[in-house]
Enzyme design. Structure first.
Site, PDB file in Angstrom:
ATOM      1  N   LYS A   1       0.798  -1.222   0.000  1.00 27.86           N
ATOM      2  CA  LYS A   1       0.000   0.000   0.000  1.00 27.86           C
ATOM      3  C   LYS A   1       0.836   1.281   0.000  1.00 27.86           C
ATOM      4  O   LYS A   1       0.369   2.342  -0.410  1.00 27.86           O
ATOM      5  CB  LYS A   1      -0.936   0.004   1.212  1.00 27.86           C
ATOM      6  CG  LYS A   1      -2.134  -0.921   1.083  1.00 27.86           C
ATOM      7  CD  LYS A   1      -3.162  -0.366   0.118  1.00 27.86           C
ATOM      8  CE  LYS A   1      -4.457  -1.150   0.181  1.00 27.86           C
ATOM      9  NZ  LYS A   1      -5.514  -0.567  -0.684  1.00 27.86           N
TER      10      LYS A   1
ATOM     11  N   SER B   1       0.792  -9.776  -0.626  1.00 32.37           N
ATOM     12  CA  SER B   1       0.566  -8.332  -0.572  1.00 32.37           C
ATOM     13  C   SER B   1       0.879  -7.687   0.767  1.00 32.37           C
ATOM     14  O   SER B   1       1.124  -6.479   0.831  1.00 32.37           O
ATOM     15  CB  SER B   1      -0.889  -8.016  -0.955  1.00 32.37           C
ATOM     16  OG  SER B   1      -1.784  -8.661  -0.056  1.00 32.37           O
TER      17      SER B   1
END
Length: 405
Positions: free
Chosen positions: A53, A306
């Site tokens: 992110k 992720s």
């Protein structure tokens, strides 16, 4: 919102260099051998904020005007975008406020605070309600809103992962990407399809929050008025990015869903076999492979890990649940005598088994004098076969025992 292009992603790559690291794309022998393919893990869990992110957050903040930076930034996030925004803003000397769902894992809240963000909790466990509050506060306090996925600069930042994958291994012909809001898969797909059109992209969602899957398949949406917790809290999104979904419908081969049990198995697999710590959303791509939702035989596959922001209790529970589900962990009572205990210890090594009761306890080694009687233990083994053989050994040794379900 404007369309994101390969040019935008290449500009984003320059914007984030120096702060965002180029994460490794590592070949995993065990998984590759198991599925007759070449599996590579893209380790976004090794970013400084332990999640991809930071890429989109930093790119968006870098593109702000001086006036916008002075006002400070605000974002809604279940944790990973929060940390990306907080860290990026702090590095650039900008105030950051993060609105988080009230179900956000403690590890993600603490990390956001440690990176310099101010945390406000939303009224519900839903990301969408936290997002609504962040928009209201942005207008009221004049903060600049940094959306977690539905923003061209954010999507372009996430797309830099796609550039790196093909730079690191041009032979990759399948990329498996998790979907929450869609910014990650939208960016990666844009980059990869522009450079290598033959490369296929498959998205994965948790079945509790399958809106991107349902949109892709043309099904009726299911998650509008419900909240079902799962390990994949990072992708609990009811309304994915319209821009990202346009990219998904145009360029993604398929979108599949997996269960919470599938995710637990993937978390254990990554930790035990690959020595990788992943949160639920980070492990979901591998979960789809382990659950045979995606055929990877003969392919060169990049799986996005992720993020790695997971509370230790959730991590341990996921591992223990998966071990127990695979019958590698079993609780049982047995009739304790010094002889029966010695007998059990004698055949543990050949079965690659271990005994636990609040950690390993050996009354003989500790010098305790115990009376005969029922005692409770857990046995851990490397396979279901070894667990069955352990109990067969108990029977053969005439040790009285009772399995505990």
């Amino acid at each position: 919102m404007k369309t994101v292009t390969l040019k935008d992603i290449k500009i984003a790559q320059k914007n984030i260099s120096g702060i965002v690291r180029k994460t490794d794309l590592v070949y995993d022998y065990v998984t590759s051998h198991k599925f007759h393919s070449n599996i590579f893990f893209k380790l976004e869990n090794t970013q400084i904020v332990k999640s991809f992110k930071i890429r989109g957050a930093l790119n968006a903040i870098k593109n702000l005007t001086a006036k916008q930076r002075k006002c400070g930034v605000i974002a809604a996030s279940a944790g990973n975008h929060a940390q990306g925004v907080a860290y990026s803003a702090t590095q650039l000397g900008i105030k950051s406020v993060i609105v988080m769902p009230n179900s956000t894992p403690v590890a993600k809240v603490k990390a956001t605070l440690n990176f310099g963000g101010e945390v406000i909790f939303g009224p519900t466990p839903f990301f969408d309600d936290a997002n609504k509050l962040s928009q209201e506060l942005a207008k009221k306090q004049k903060y600049t809103l940094i959306p977690p996925y539905d923003h061209p600069d954010v999507i372009a930042g996430q797309g830099t992962i796609g550039l790196e994958i093909l730079e690191q291994n041009p032979n990759i012909d399948l990329v498996i990407v998790q979907i929450g809001g869609g910014g990650l898969i939208g960016g990666i797909t844009t980059a990869i399809k522009a450079i290598k059109p033959t490369c296929e992209i498959i998205g994965v969602q948790i079945e509790n929050f399958p809106d991107a899957h349902d949109i892709f398949k043309g099904c009726k949406l299911k998650t509008k008025n419900r909240y079902i917790p799962s390990l994949a809290d990072g992708i609990h999104v009811k309304c994915p990015s319209p821009t990202a979904m346009q990219i998904v419908k145009k360029n993604v081969k398929d979108v599949v869903t997996v269960t919470n049990c599938d995710v637990e198995k993937a978390i254990l697999w990554l930790a035990e076999k690959s020595k990788i710590v992943a949160e639920g959303a980070g492990a979901i791509g591998l979960a789809a492979i382990l659950a045979n939702k995606i055929d990877v035989v003969g392919r060169n596959v990049a799986v996005i890990v992720s993020g790695g922001n997971i509370d230790i209790d959730k991590f341990l529970n996921a591992c223990f649940n998966s071990v127990k589900r695979d019958h590698r962990r079993a609780s049982f009572k047995y009739w304790y005598t010094p002889l029966s205990y010695k007998q059990m210890l004698s055949f543990l090594p050949s079965l690659n088994a271990r005994l636990y009761t609040d950690g390993f306890y050996n009354p003989l080694k500790n010098g305790d004098v115990l009376s005969k009687g029922w005692s409770t233990l857990d046995v851990f083994t490397s396979s279901t076969k070894n667990t069955n053989e352990f109990f067969n050994k108990l029977s053969e040794s005439k040790i009285k025992y009772l399995p505990i379900k």
